[in-house]
Design a protein around this motif. Structure first.
Motif, PDB file in Angstrom:
ATOM      1  N   VAL B 163     -11.645   1.482   5.633  1.00 37.62           N
ATOM      2  CA  VAL B 163     -10.322   1.639   6.244  1.00 37.62           C
ATOM      3  C   VAL B 163      -9.254   2.006   5.212  1.00 37.62           C
ATOM      4  O   VAL B 163      -8.427   2.884   5.448  1.00 37.62           O
ATOM      5  N   ALA B 164      -9.294   1.333   4.039  1.00 37.64           N
ATOM      6  CA  ALA B 164      -8.269   1.615   3.028  1.00 37.64           C
ATOM      7  C   ALA B 164      -8.295   3.088   2.595  1.00 37.64           C
ATOM      8  O   ALA B 164      -7.242   3.743   2.569  1.00 37.64           O
ATOM      9  N   PRO B 165      -9.496   3.650   2.297  1.00 33.19           N
ATOM     10  CA  PRO B 165      -9.501   5.087   1.944  1.00 33.19           C
ATOM     11  C   PRO B 165      -9.033   5.972   3.103  1.00 33.19           C
ATOM     12  O   PRO B 165      -8.330   6.958   2.879  1.00 33.19           O
ATOM     13  N   TYR B 166      -9.396   5.616   4.321  1.00 32.34           N
ATOM     14  CA  TYR B 166      -8.991   6.371   5.520  1.00 32.34           C
ATOM     15  C   TYR B 166      -7.468   6.387   5.654  1.00 32.34           C
ATOM     16  O   TYR B 166      -6.850   7.417   5.901  1.00 32.34           O
ATOM     17  N   LEU B 167      -6.855   5.218   5.426  1.00 30.06           N
ATOM     18  CA  LEU B 167      -5.390   5.144   5.499  1.00 30.06           C
ATOM     19  C   LEU B 167      -4.749   5.868   4.319  1.00 30.06           C
ATOM     20  O   LEU B 167      -3.732   6.543   4.473  1.00 30.06           O
ATOM     21  N   GLY B 168      -5.372   5.711   3.146  1.00 30.76           N
ATOM     22  CA  GLY B 168      -4.832   6.333   1.943  1.00 30.76           C
ATOM     23  C   GLY B 168      -4.651   7.830   2.127  1.00 30.76           C
ATOM     24  O   GLY B 168      -3.638   8.408   1.727  1.00 30.76           O
ATOM     25  N   LYS B 169      -5.654   8.472   2.779  1.00 26.25           N
ATOM     26  CA  LYS B 169      -5.598   9.920   2.996  1.00 26.25           C
ATOM     27  C   LYS B 169      -4.408  10.324   3.857  1.00 26.25           C
ATOM     28  O   LYS B 169      -3.874  11.415   3.727  1.00 26.25           O
ATOM     29  N   GLN B 170      -4.022   9.406   4.762  1.00 26.34           N
ATOM     30  CA  GLN B 170      -2.952   9.750   5.698  1.00 26.34           C
ATOM     31  C   GLN B 170      -1.559   9.542   5.149  1.00 26.34           C
ATOM     32  O   GLN B 170      -0.584  10.027   5.717  1.00 26.34           O
ATOM     33  N   LEU B 171      -1.465   8.722   4.087  1.00 29.93           N
ATOM     34  CA  LEU B 171      -0.143   8.480   3.518  1.00 29.93           C
ATOM     35  C   LEU B 171       0.270   9.738   2.777  1.00 29.93           C
ATOM     36  O   LEU B 171      -0.382  10.154   1.833  1.00 29.93           O
ATOM     37  N   LYS B 172       1.347  10.336   3.229  1.00 33.25           N
ATOM     38  CA  LYS B 172       1.730  11.629   2.658  1.00 33.25           C
ATOM     39  C   LYS B 172       1.927  11.516   1.152  1.00 33.25           C
ATOM     40  O   LYS B 172       1.400  12.249   0.363  1.00 33.25           O
ATOM     41  N   LYS B 173       2.717  10.499   0.758  1.00 35.52           N
ATOM     42  CA  LYS B 173       3.010  10.348  -0.656  1.00 35.52           C
ATOM     43  C   LYS B 173       2.525   8.961  -1.083  1.00 35.52           C
ATOM     44  O   LYS B 173       2.840   7.967  -0.433  1.00 35.52           O
ATOM     45  N   GLN B 174       1.743   8.926  -2.135  1.00 35.82           N
ATOM     46  CA  GLN B 174       1.227   7.639  -2.587  1.00 35.82           C
ATOM     47  C   GLN B 174       2.377   6.815  -3.184  1.00 35.82           C
ATOM     48  O   GLN B 174       2.982   7.213  -4.161  1.00 35.82           O
ATOM     49  N   ALA B 175       2.690   5.702  -2.572  1.00 35.69           N
ATOM     50  CA  ALA B 175       3.707   4.817  -3.143  1.00 35.69           C
ATOM     51  C   ALA B 175       2.989   3.723  -3.920  1.00 35.69           C
ATOM     52  O   ALA B 175       1.897   3.323  -3.567  1.00 35.69           O
ATOM     53  N   PHE B 176       3.575   3.303  -5.004  1.00 36.12           N
ATOM     54  CA  PHE B 176       2.986   2.202  -5.754  1.00 36.12           C
ATOM     55  C   PHE B 176       3.848   0.967  -5.570  1.00 36.12           C
ATOM     56  O   PHE B 176       4.961   0.899  -6.096  1.00 36.12           O
ATOM     57  N   PRO B 206      13.021  -4.163  -8.930  1.00 40.08           N
ATOM     58  CA  PRO B 206      12.244  -4.961  -7.988  1.00 40.08           C
ATOM     59  C   PRO B 206      13.110  -5.921  -7.169  1.00 40.08           C
ATOM     60  O   PRO B 206      14.175  -6.312  -7.616  1.00 40.08           O
ATOM     61  N   THR B 207      12.595  -6.286  -6.003  1.00 41.06           N
ATOM     62  CA  THR B 207      13.192  -7.388  -5.262  1.00 41.06           C
ATOM     63  C   THR B 207      12.666  -8.691  -5.846  1.00 41.06           C
ATOM     64  O   THR B 207      11.608  -8.720  -6.476  1.00 41.06           O
ATOM     65  N   ARG B 220       8.496 -13.996  -6.652  1.00 42.30           N
ATOM     66  CA  ARG B 220       7.685 -12.791  -6.594  1.00 42.30           C
ATOM     67  C   ARG B 220       8.581 -11.577  -6.791  1.00 42.30           C
ATOM     68  O   ARG B 220       9.510 -11.347  -6.013  1.00 42.30           O
ATOM     69  N   LEU B 221       8.312 -10.823  -7.854  1.00 42.66           N
ATOM     70  CA  LEU B 221       9.042  -9.584  -8.103  1.00 42.66           C
ATOM     71  C   LEU B 221       8.213  -8.445  -7.512  1.00 42.66           C
ATOM     72  O   LEU B 221       7.022  -8.341  -7.794  1.00 42.66           O
ATOM     73  N   THR B 222       8.817  -7.635  -6.687  1.00 39.75           N
ATOM     74  CA  THR B 222       8.084  -6.526  -6.086  1.00 39.75           C
ATOM     75  C   THR B 222       8.827  -5.231  -6.338  1.00 39.75           C
ATOM     76  O   THR B 222       9.995  -5.087  -5.977  1.00 39.75           O
ATOM     77  N   VAL B 223       8.124  -4.310  -6.965  1.00 44.92           N
ATOM     78  CA  VAL B 223       8.739  -3.037  -7.320  1.00 44.92           C
ATOM     79  C   VAL B 223       8.083  -1.934  -6.503  1.00 44.92           C
ATOM     80  O   VAL B 223       6.912  -2.020  -6.139  1.00 44.92           O
ATOM     81  N   ASN B 224       8.855  -0.920  -6.171  1.00 43.58           N
ATOM     82  CA  ASN B 224       8.383   0.145  -5.314  1.00 43.58           C
ATOM     83  C   ASN B 224       8.809   1.473  -5.936  1.00 43.58           C
ATOM     84  O   ASN B 224      10.000   1.727  -6.094  1.00 43.58           O
ATOM     85  N   GLY B 225       7.829   2.265  -6.318  1.00 43.80           N
ATOM     86  CA  GLY B 225       8.184   3.544  -6.920  1.00 43.80           C
ATOM     87  C   GLY B 225       6.938   4.352  -7.147  1.00 43.80           C
ATOM     88  O   GLY B 225       5.825   3.828  -7.082  1.00 43.80           O
ATOM     89  N   ASP B 226       7.076   5.625  -7.439  1.00 43.51           N
ATOM     90  CA  ASP B 226       5.865   6.435  -7.573  1.00 43.51           C
ATOM     91  C   ASP B 226       5.448   6.646  -9.022  1.00 43.51           C
ATOM     92  O   ASP B 226       4.526   7.396  -9.301  1.00 43.51           O
ATOM     93  N   GLN B 227       6.140   5.981  -9.959  1.00 45.49           N
ATOM     94  CA  GLN B 227       5.717   6.086 -11.355  1.00 45.49           C
ATOM     95  C   GLN B 227       5.266   4.739 -11.881  1.00 45.49           C
ATOM     96  O   GLN B 227       6.070   3.836 -12.068  1.00 45.49           O
ATOM     97  N   LYS B 228       3.980   4.627 -12.123  1.00 49.24           N
ATOM     98  CA  LYS B 228       3.410   3.346 -12.511  1.00 49.24           C
ATOM     99  C   LYS B 228       4.070   2.756 -13.748  1.00 49.24           C
ATOM    100  O   LYS B 228       4.356   1.563 -13.804  1.00 49.24           O
TER     101      LYS B 228
END
Lengths: 417, 417
Positions: B163-176, B206-207, B220-228
């Motif tokens: 399921v995870a790979p199936y969903l991954g393909k559908q996410l237009k832009k990979q968010a980290f 991060p939040t 819990r610090l949570t960061v959202n961005g496309d650059q690791k």
């Protein structure tokens, strides 16, 4: 009365914690005859919580909301419900006093945001929190809304002490849903189900629901009817049918654990036990001392994790350790016998084995020896368990309690004869 | 992409089991950048499931439904979703073959209702079940609907493998989305929040999310961005800002418990500890021995629940017990010192106090003394805890681990100087 449960908390939606409150409340509500048809979880977000509330109000008579009553800014359950109902928030003096006392007792300083926790919705009923700061709140609007604090250690006693009686008064007709949980040990779920397959198929009142957890299997019998006496009889009859098949694995009813049972039995016969633990590292003693009043039957024990401690504290001969090894029946028996003698107890019980993940003395994880010693004799039980390290340790101590329970029963029966 | 999770099963609404699938899936979805805004639970009931589905379709892009895919009559997830979408159920040959093979491999006979499990919704994507019978199903309608089997032992590997790979393909832009959990002890949630209030207010990436549980507080610090790399830097910077304020209560990151930390530290400095426990009855030792490889730093300990055991095993003088009492700093120090000596360890740690529910020696439940002894000195720490018996015991051993941790750090810093 149809109820539903809404849990508020982003930590649930992030998968940080599991919604154990919904499980607990569902069980409790079913006991008092309230059907639960929905659970929801929503984040600490005013808009989404309001939307979920609106849906819930359209389908349920009772809504229990858990969480979001804390002191921080992201705790907004009270504020959102007040707005939703068009009511004001007001200070509750009783709650404020409680909060002040809480900090005083702990020699800690009360912060300004704790004062926020003394606010309630206008016209609400307050459920005191005997184990924390956030009070519970009950409001009778078109539907009954109840807000409870999120931490289970606060929610559970609050529900039992204050909310259940409050709800009980409002139920127009008392429905009697009664449950009885039968507890089994040393038999797998599929084996147990196989033995009573036809009963599971044909029984409808009471229903029989098997559940396996933590190496034990339980059967929950649930009867539904408006005559208390008849309910009781139906439960008794079904229980008897079941125990005719699998009675030898049955050890108790309800919430009573193997350790409760063991402590009761020791008290009944005025006997004492001393423990000697290697692989379980104190877990058996820790479990037995969870039970209040255990000091009459348990004076203490030894944790002999290393071989040196086994020799120094429990006089296990060096030759035994080098020949049979620490993971052996011989060692388990020696530990149990000497723990009993040093602790001046009626019984000694010991645990030695391999908790894993790595083998020890060339023996595989899961190989466990339990020694039991009484005045009459000393014996050893061998287990071959599978699973993780905590799993192996957890099941070892349960087997220990179970074997000792059976041992004492057998000895006492002989005495009684 | 916004997701939500619907669990189907009356056993959840009866409180027989906890909804662990929702926790698991939420965590997994957040890792691949899907926000989860709602969880719901509904019984095995067509009408109510349809209603919940309708609400979900209006607010989410992705709906994951768990449970109700079994062979029995009350399993009706597939049927309900098919009706809801106006699609037919059809046989899936691949799945049928798998089910036949499953039974053949186990020498068991396939029943007719197992054949029902080979039915899928027309046009659906099939996720094979490598650990059971019910296949998973994915459908792209106006929203994406995914159905997964209820048992976690089947759901989890199916999600990870298919399921995870199936969903991954559908996410237009990979968010980290990356999280880091900072762990604190000996500070209350409201106090911690007060200290970093402005950061909580202003930080958005991060939040920062505070959570209190079992006497500990985490952020819990949570960061959202496309650059690791940038994500990592943002997390580091925020962590540093927080620790400048409340660093003295900080003890670790991630899943590492106080006991993990303590064992690591003891190993690092090649030190050993012996335990002496009264009110905690072996819980400290049991916790420390949950950690594999602890035998290098822990050889064993004493459970001296009764005064007699305190005298016999740990040489606590009778005069001390009759004057200061067992619930005293003097007793805690004596226990720690003598445990260290008898166990020939670098450190001794002891616990004595009142676990409750009743007072002891006229002292209230929650009064706890922890003794720590090293070559240099022996000291005692007093705690005033509130709560139930298990709560008091549980927090006592955490405080013990925390104090010992700080003690060793301080001693070792001195040595390093």
């Amino acid at each position: 009365m149809n109820g539903e449960i809404i849990a508020v908390g982003s930590e649930l939606l992030l998968g940080q914690i599991v919604n154990s409150n919904a499980k607990y409340l569902s069980e409790q509500l079913s006991h008092i005859g309230i059907n639960v048809y929905h659970h929801s979880v929503v984040g600490d977000n005013e808009t989404r919580l309001s939307e979920v509330l609106a849906v819930a109000c359209n389908r349920s008579d009772l809504i229990i909301i858990t969480g979001g009553l804390g002191p921080t800014k992201d705790d907004l359950t009270k504020e959102t419900v007040a707005k939703f109902l068009g009511r004001n928030l007001v200070y509750d003096q009783e709650t404020e006093k409680r909060i002040e006392a809480y900090f005083k007792q702990r020699d800690r300083t009360m912060t300004e945001n704790n004062r926020k926790q003394a606010m309630i919705i206008e016209g609400a009923h307050v459920f005191p929190n005997d184990h924390g700061l956030a009070c519970g709140i009950g409001i009778k609007a078109d539907v009954q809304i109840i807000m409870l604090p999120g931490p289970p250690s606060e929610l559970k006693p609050m529900f039992e002490t204050y909310v259940a009686p409050y709800l009980g008064k409002q139920l127009k007709k008392q429905a009697f849903i009664e449950s009885r949980v039968l507890r089994f040990f040393d038999i797998g779920e599929s084996q147990l189900v196989k033995e009573i397959d036809d009963l599971l198929e044909t029984q409808s009142n009471p229903t029989i629901a098997p559940l396996a957890s933590d190496g034990e299997v339980t059967l929950r019998l649930t009867v539904n009817g408006d005559q208390k006496e008849l309910n009781r009889t139906l439960l008794d009859e079904t229980q008897e049918k079941i125990l005719q098949r699998v009675g030898k694995y049955f050890y108790g009813v309800g919430e009573e654990s193997l350790f409760h049972k063991l402590v009761s039995l020791l008290k009944e016969y005025n006997k004492t036990v001393t423990t000697a633990e290697s692989l379980t590292g104190g877990l058996f003693a820790s479990e037995i001392t969870t039970i209040p009043g255990v000091s009459n039957v348990f004076s203490g024990g030894y944790i002999t994790y290393s071989n040196k401690m086994k020799m120094d504290q429990l006089f296990v001969p060096e030759s035994l350790l080098s020949e049979a090894g620490a993971i052996s029946c011989e060692c388990a028996k020696e530990m149990a016998k000497n723990a009993k003698a040093k602790g001046k107890s009626d019984y000694g019980i010991s645990f030695t084995g391999v908790a894993g993940p790595d083998p020890l003395e060339g023996k595989p994880p899961g190989l466990v020896y339990i020694g039991i010693s009484s005045e009459e004799k000393t014996e050893c039980f061998e287990l071959k368990l599978a699973g993780s390290r905590p799993n192996i340790r957890g099941r070892s101590v349960k087997y220990g309690a179970y074997y000792l329970l059976q041992w004492i029963r057998k000895e006492m029966e002989k005495v009684d004869e």
